[in-house]
Design a protein around this motif. Sequence first.
Motif, PDB file in Angstrom:
ATOM      1  N   CYS A  75       5.363   2.635   3.013  1.00 29.06           N
ATOM      2  CA  CYS A  75       5.123   1.349   2.368  1.00 29.06           C
ATOM      3  C   CYS A  75       5.593   1.366   0.924  1.00 29.06           C
ATOM      4  O   CYS A  75       5.549   2.403   0.261  1.00 29.06           O
TER       5      CYS A  75
ATOM      6  N   THR B 163       5.463  -0.922  -2.890  1.00 29.33           N
ATOM      7  CA  THR B 163       4.702  -1.912  -3.647  1.00 29.33           C
ATOM      8  C   THR B 163       5.595  -3.119  -3.905  1.00 29.33           C
ATOM      9  O   THR B 163       6.659  -2.984  -4.498  1.00 29.33           O
TER      10      THR B 163
ATOM     11  N   PHE C 221      -0.682   2.819  -1.634  1.00 33.01           N
ATOM     12  CA  PHE C 221       0.306   3.351  -0.690  1.00 33.01           C
ATOM     13  C   PHE C 221      -0.395   4.030   0.490  1.00 33.01           C
ATOM     14  O   PHE C 221      -0.054   3.780   1.646  1.00 33.01           O
TER      15      PHE C 221
ATOM     16  N   ASP D 107      -1.664   2.775  -7.575  1.00 31.73           N
ATOM     17  CA  ASP D 107      -0.474   2.618  -6.744  1.00 31.73           C
ATOM     18  C   ASP D 107      -0.458   3.662  -5.632  1.00 31.73           C
ATOM     19  O   ASP D 107      -0.108   3.370  -4.489  1.00 31.73           O
TER      20      ASP D 107
ATOM     21  N   MET E 265       1.642  -4.644  -0.483  1.00 32.56           N
ATOM     22  CA  MET E 265       2.472  -3.557   0.025  1.00 32.56           C
ATOM     23  C   MET E 265       3.248  -4.046   1.237  1.00 32.56           C
ATOM     24  O   MET E 265       2.729  -4.823   2.044  1.00 32.56           O
TER      25      MET E 265
END
Length: 184
Positions: free
Chosen positions: A55, A57, A44, A40, A115
Amino acid sequence: MTHDFKTVDSSRVSISQLMQPSHSNFGGKIHGGYILSLMDQIAFACASKHSEAYCVTASVDTVDFLNPIEIGELVTMKASVNYVGRTSMVVGIRVEAENIQTGAIKHCNSSYFTMVAKDDYGNSVTVPGLILNDKTEVKRFLKAIKRKSTKINRQKEFNSNSFSLDNYIENLKDYNIKIDLPKN
């Protein structure tokens, strides 16, 4: 945003981290949740680099845990933007683990993170287009379109008002299930 289009290479991100005992699960392997957290973070970074914006998720698609990661291995994650929409991007991530004593490298995980670029007020913002420079980049873009289309079609099929179990019951006969629905 300063560019109308950006190359895939311009937003590639790679990180490496040595796996420690504190990252392990009860089975002595590196915890999948820890790997997802790192994924993650790299998603990003990659998406923010491409969009030049904060941004978030939106979804995680197709997380495939292929091989376990051992304590003491060097994990390297590679991310690139595979697809762009108006405000969203699909970031493809590949996770490899290297035994630093033998040099053996294994592919451990692949995933796709969607994203969405945001402004300071939480509003979605337009992202730059994507310049595809080789056949692999075009293939990844096409695969992202296919995954998106499949997801939309699945949602339409199973969420429609006309959905009926009767259309599917026969297809379930070869599965290890017993259907015991209440009588109406």
